[in-house]
Design a protein around this motif. Sequence first.
Motif, PDB file in Angstrom:
ATOM      1  N   VAL A 164       0.858  -1.182   0.000  1.00  0.00           N
ATOM      2  CA  VAL A 164       0.000   0.000   0.000  1.00  0.00           C
ATOM      3  C   VAL A 164       0.891   1.229   0.000  1.00  0.00           C
ATOM      4  N   CYS A 165       0.602   2.157  -0.899  1.00  0.00           N
ATOM      5  CA  CYS A 165       1.355   3.409  -0.957  1.00  0.00           C
ATOM      6  C   CYS A 165       0.396   4.579  -0.772  1.00  0.00           C
ATOM      7  N   PRO A 166       0.441   5.285   0.383  1.00  0.00           N
ATOM      8  CA  PRO A 166      -0.378   6.495   0.540  1.00  0.00           C
ATOM      9  C   PRO A 166       0.104   7.573  -0.425  1.00  0.00           C
ATOM     10  N   LEU A 167      -0.814   8.297  -1.041  1.00  0.00           N
ATOM     11  CA  LEU A 167      -0.472   9.389  -1.952  1.00  0.00           C
ATOM     12  C   LEU A 167      -1.239  10.638  -1.534  1.00  0.00           C
ATOM     13  N   SER A 168      -0.495  11.683  -1.191  1.00  0.00           N
ATOM     14  CA  SER A 168      -1.112  12.930  -0.737  1.00  0.00           C
ATOM     15  C   SER A 168      -0.099  14.060  -0.847  1.00  0.00           C
ATOM     16  N   LEU A 169      -0.600  15.266  -1.086  1.00  0.00           N
ATOM     17  CA  LEU A 169       0.265  16.448  -1.066  1.00  0.00           C
ATOM     18  C   LEU A 169       0.191  17.148   0.281  1.00  0.00           C
ATOM     19  N   GLY A 170      -0.496  16.543   1.249  1.00  0.00           N
ATOM     20  CA  GLY A 170      -0.540  17.082   2.598  1.00  0.00           C
ATOM     21  C   GLY A 170       0.755  16.808   3.342  1.00  0.00           C
ATOM     22  N   GLY A 171       0.982  17.547   4.399  1.00  0.00           N
ATOM     23  CA  GLY A 171       2.237  17.415   5.140  1.00  0.00           C
ATOM     24  C   GLY A 171       2.297  16.212   6.052  1.00  0.00           C
ATOM     25  N   ASN A 172       1.139  15.722   6.518  1.00  0.00           N
ATOM     26  CA  ASN A 172       1.142  14.551   7.399  1.00  0.00           C
ATOM     27  C   ASN A 172      -0.224  13.883   7.381  1.00  0.00           C
ATOM     28  N   LEU A 173      -0.311  12.719   8.046  1.00  0.00           N
ATOM     29  CA  LEU A 173      -1.564  11.961   8.095  1.00  0.00           C
ATOM     30  C   LEU A 173      -2.395  12.289   9.324  1.00  0.00           C
ATOM     31  N   GLY A 174      -1.820  12.997  10.286  1.00  0.00           N
ATOM     32  CA  GLY A 174      -2.479  13.229  11.557  1.00  0.00           C
ATOM     33  C   GLY A 174      -3.447  14.396  11.556  1.00  0.00           C
ATOM     34  N   LEU A 175      -3.878  14.784  12.799  1.00  0.00           N
ATOM     35  CA  LEU A 175      -4.882  15.826  12.949  1.00  0.00           C
ATOM     36  C   LEU A 175      -4.315  17.233  12.830  1.00  0.00           C
TER      37      LEU A 175
END
Length: 556
Positions: A283-294
């Motif tokens: 599984v490869c997460p793909l996002s331009l966000g800085g992190n996965l947290g809140l």
Amino acid sequence: MAGGAREVLTLQLGHFAGFVGAHWWNQQDAALGRMAEDEESPGELCPDVLYRTGRTLHGQETYTPRLILMDLKGSLNTLKEEGNLYRDRQLEAAVAWQGKLSTHRDDAQPKNPNLQGLLSAEGVRSSDGAWRAKLIQNIQNGKENSIKVWSDFLRVHLHPRSICVIHKYHHDGETGRLEAFGQGESVLKEPRYLEELEDRLHFYVEECDYLQGFQLLCDLHDGFSGVGAKTAELLQDEYAGRGVLTWGLLPGPYSLGEPQKNIYRLLNTAFGLVHLTGYSSFVCPLSLGGNLGLRPKPPVNFPSLHYDATLPFHCSAILATALDTVTVPYRLRSSMVTMAHLADVLSFSGKKVVTAEAIIPFPLVRGQSLPDILTQLGEATPWTSLSACGDSAGHRCFAQSVVLRGIDRASHTSKLNPGTPLPSALHACASGEEVLAQYLQQQHPRVLSSSHLLLTPCKVAPPYPHFFSSFSQKGLAMDSTPKGAAVQSIPVFGALRSTSSLHRTLGDLAEELSRLDLRRWASFMDAGVEQDDMEEMLHELHRLAQCYQEGDSLSN
């Protein structure tokens, strides 16, 4: 098209997955057009891996994506669920049926007035016999924010068995939305949706000569994480031994002013990651966000690319470009690398989560060679993380698959005159492949590295966003803004990595979740998740994080 392809079936689950997929298929279509123009060279990438041939009811040959797409009611806008290639399906049914026929129609969706020139529904038959949309102009700045659904800019015709609409939930509106992981799981527990998915899978799989596997583009932030988990489970049960590569997609930045939405996003992402790793090759997460947290962090930065992180149209284009690059190894004509082989390289010892990084575009300058550019980059290679895991600098890399594309053969090796002192060991290499391999060895000594060097650039023709203000049409860096048409193609450096940065990323995600007071979010649990499920998920997240502790590498 030539036979012998190692077929891949693509599944797109969710609306942001639709955005990424629309850009992805537009890029494949642009590459097909280039191949048709250059009939003497078949190209490095084999389109039959992703596409299938067929015929309309009138005998017209078609070439359409091997694709199953799931989205919610209201997500298609003016796109028909059965596509446009087989318009007379109802007429055929009327001829076969001798009884009375009544027709019930929903109100037609209004066309987006800002996008009237984007796509011709009729399309044209190109020189290679494929059916494609007419040439379009770029979407003007200021009109890009009017794109609300992915079907607004998809310029590829789909097979009637591609689109599956979940009518139980609505894409737009405050109620009836697919918000929670448990809701998504329950969708594929309903016989009508499960049977529809199984029927479409069998249709595409049974016509394949050698199916190497499935690439699953799945939204992680909403209920489609649950749909993806059940889909991956089905694929493992039905097609054991095939590769299942999952790309977990997260849209751009979020607002702190929407606490329930953010908590749901966190929970959906965690449940999705854990369940998908159980049934996927990786599984490869793909996002331009800085992190996965809140705690929101600024969106990632590309030194030579200017984008609006609030626009799904922009974010999805960048992720599609990276995806088009890192998936190259199992789409090459000449390579024997399969999806399963790629997964074996990256996901050993339980490391089922990998990260993606890219340089978009690669800083190719006229007159410079590949050794020149890589030597200038040195250890400060400007990789941008695309997996919301922060900067990879300073973290240990366990294994990697790297693709550099769009480099002309004449630039592969040093152009120095004989007798000139060599600036680096890279300048002594006899081929571009050797240059790239040695560079990776310098960057990550004693790490298992797979590398590919391609002449073929990444296509960014309209309706791809106009990101590149100081590049030529072929993606060469310029000192000033060039005059003329938009950039058509760019060189891209992309990588999939198993890295120790995931130890902290996954560990922090588990810690944040363990501090949640689930009594405040009973609605999420009521959607089909039990307290035991939560505890098991946290245990699995911690276990996954432990796989990425420093010192645990293939060389050890």
